[in-house]
Design a protein around this motif. Structure first.
Motif, short mmCIF file in Angstrom:
data_model
loop_
_atom_site.label_atom_id
_atom_site.label_comp_id
_atom_site.label_asym_id
_atom_site.label_seq_id
_atom_site.Cartn_x
_atom_site.Cartn_y
_atom_site.Cartn_z
N PHE A 131 0.84 -1.20 0.00
CA PHE A 131 0.00 0.00 0.00
C PHE A 131 0.87 1.25 0.00
O PHE A 131 0.63 2.21 -0.74
N LEU A 132 1.93 1.25 0.83
CA LEU A 132 2.85 2.38 0.92
C LEU A 132 3.52 2.64 -0.42
O LEU A 132 3.57 3.78 -0.91
N LYS A 133 4.04 1.59 -1.03
CA LYS A 133 4.74 1.74 -2.31
C LYS A 133 3.79 2.16 -3.41
O LYS A 133 4.12 3.02 -4.25
N ARG A 134 2.60 1.59 -3.45
CA ARG A 134 1.64 1.92 -4.49
C ARG A 134 1.29 3.40 -4.48
O ARG A 134 1.22 4.05 -5.53
N HIS A 135 1.09 3.95 -3.30
CA HIS A 135 0.73 5.37 -3.21
C HIS A 135 1.93 6.28 -3.42
O HIS A 135 1.79 7.38 -3.96
N TYR A 136 3.11 5.82 -3.04
CA TYR A 136 4.31 6.61 -3.35
C TYR A 136 4.49 6.71 -4.86
O TYR A 136 4.81 7.79 -5.39
N ASP A 137 4.30 5.62 -5.56
CA ASP A 137 4.49 5.59 -7.01
C ASP A 137 3.50 6.47 -7.76
O ASP A 137 3.74 6.83 -8.93
N LYS A 138 2.40 6.83 -7.12
CA LYS A 138 1.39 7.67 -7.77
C LYS A 138 1.68 9.17 -7.65
O LYS A 138 0.99 9.99 -8.27
N ILE A 139 2.69 9.55 -6.87
CA ILE A 139 2.98 10.98 -6.66
C ILE A 139 3.46 11.60 -7.97
O ILE A 139 4.34 11.05 -8.64
N PRO A 140 2.91 12.75 -8.37
CA PRO A 140 3.35 13.42 -9.61
C PRO A 140 4.83 13.80 -9.56
O PRO A 140 5.38 14.06 -8.49
N ILE A 141 5.46 13.83 -10.73
CA ILE A 141 6.87 14.16 -10.84
C ILE A 141 7.05 15.64 -11.19
O ILE A 141 6.34 16.18 -12.03
N VAL A 142 8.02 16.30 -10.54
CA VAL A 142 8.35 17.70 -10.83
C VAL A 142 9.87 17.82 -10.99
O VAL A 142 10.63 16.89 -10.69
N LYS A 143 10.32 18.99 -11.45
CA LYS A 143 11.75 19.26 -11.63
C LYS A 143 12.34 19.83 -10.34
O LYS A 143 11.74 20.67 -9.69
N ASP A 144 13.54 19.37 -9.99
CA ASP A 144 14.24 19.86 -8.80
C ASP A 144 15.69 20.14 -9.16
O ASP A 144 16.34 19.35 -9.84
N GLU A 145 16.20 21.30 -8.71
CA GLU A 145 17.56 21.70 -9.05
C GLU A 145 18.59 20.96 -8.18
O GLU A 145 18.48 20.93 -6.96
N LEU A 146 19.60 20.38 -8.81
CA LEU A 146 20.69 19.75 -8.09
C LEU A 146 21.59 20.81 -7.47
O LEU A 146 21.66 21.94 -7.96
N THR A 147 22.27 20.45 -6.40
CA THR A 147 23.18 21.38 -5.74
C THR A 147 24.63 21.00 -6.01
O THR A 147 24.93 19.87 -6.41
N GLU A 148 25.52 21.97 -5.80
CA GLU A 148 26.95 21.74 -5.92
C GLU A 148 27.66 22.55 -4.85
O GLU A 148 27.07 23.43 -4.21
N SER A 149 28.93 22.27 -4.65
CA SER A 149 29.72 22.97 -3.65
C SER A 149 29.77 24.46 -3.94
O SER A 149 29.96 24.88 -5.08
N CYS A 150 29.57 25.28 -2.91
CA CYS A 150 29.53 26.73 -3.07
C CYS A 150 30.94 27.28 -3.36
O CYS A 150 31.88 27.04 -2.61
N ASP A 151 31.07 28.01 -4.46
CA ASP A 151 32.36 28.59 -4.83
C ASP A 151 32.80 29.69 -3.86
O ASP A 151 33.99 29.88 -3.62
N ALA A 152 31.83 30.40 -3.28
CA ALA A 152 32.17 31.55 -2.43
C ALA A 152 32.88 31.13 -1.15
O ALA A 152 33.70 31.87 -0.61
N CYS A 153 32.56 29.93 -0.65
CA CYS A 153 33.16 29.48 0.61
C CYS A 153 33.85 28.12 0.48
O CYS A 153 34.21 27.50 1.48
N ASP A 154 34.02 27.66 -0.78
CA ASP A 154 34.65 26.36 -1.04
C ASP A 154 33.92 25.21 -0.34
O ASP A 154 34.54 24.22 0.08
N GLY A 155 32.61 25.37 -0.17
CA GLY A 155 31.81 24.30 0.40
C GLY A 155 31.85 24.21 1.91
O GLY A 155 31.30 23.27 2.49
#
Length: 213
Positions: free
Chosen positions: A83-107
């Motif tokens: 039941f848990l997996k079935r309802h998780y799989d129904k969640i709509p998909i959206v775009k999410d921005e990946l992160t990277e190490s901050c250049d200003a403080c070297d992470g």
């Protein structure tokens, strides 16, 4: 469980940023008269029973005291994994921005200027910034209500990943109060704790995006 699978599952829960150094390690612990291996990012925690195949060396750095955040059991509520997996799989998909190490403080989340240290406002002290690269994720506005508390779907995703990878057949909720952590037992050798969503954030939620378990 062997060491490779153990570290694979622990890696889902260890903190990846720079601003919580006590949460960046895999940690051997003793709990309920047994030895376990744990990891936490301060919002979710996993503990896996230690055996001859998966032992790890304790980290040399100071770590969070995981045992202090593990509650005593106050319930035994079976959760339907399908039941848990079935309802998780129904969640709509959206775009999410990946992160990277901050250049200003070297992470590091902070930087030195003329001998003084300052918090980095470019990355809000986390050491990470947006990369301009996006990936598909389940819509974060869709959340799970497990009995009385609300849990983020990204934490349910990790729970389901652990269940599948370790071939778990039984999922039982072993602790829940009116706030804080919900603790799940996976068969007899793994526990996963998930922090609930703060009440002030719930005011922003749409009832139509709440998945009740």
């Amino acid at each position: 469980m062997d060491k490779n699978l153990t570290t694979e599952l622990l890696s889902l829960y260890v903190y990846k940023g720079q601003d919580k150094p006590k949460c960046k390690h895999y940690m051997p612990i003793e709990w309920m008269g047994k030895k376990w291996i744990s990891a936490t990012d301060a919002h979710q925690v996993i503990i896996i029973e230690e055996n001859d195949l998966n032992k790890i060396e304790p980290p040399t750095e100071q770590t969070v005291d995981v045992v202090r955040i593990l509650p005593e059991f106050n319930c035994a509520v079976d959760i339907d994994i399908n039941f848990l997996k079935r309802h998780y799989d129904k969640i709509p998909i959206v775009k999410d921005e990946l992160t990277e190490s901050c250049d200003a403080c070297d992470g590091d989340g902070k930087f030195e200027h003329y001998g003084e240290w300052y918090d980095c406002k470019t990355c809000d002290y986390t050491g990470e910034c947006g990369s301009g690269i996006f990936k598909d994720i389940p819509d974060p506005s869709h959340i799970f209500k497990v009995k009385e508390l609300f849990l983020q779907n990204k934490h349910i995703k990790n729970l389901l990943t652990v269940i599948k990878a370790s071939n778990v057949k039984n999922l039982t909720m072993r602790y829940q109060n009116n706030s804080g952590i919900t603790l799940f037992q996976l068969d007899n050798s793994i526990f996963v704790g998930i922090s609930s969503i703060l009440k002030d954030r719930l005011e922003e939620m749409d009832e139509k995006t709440i998945i009740e378990i």
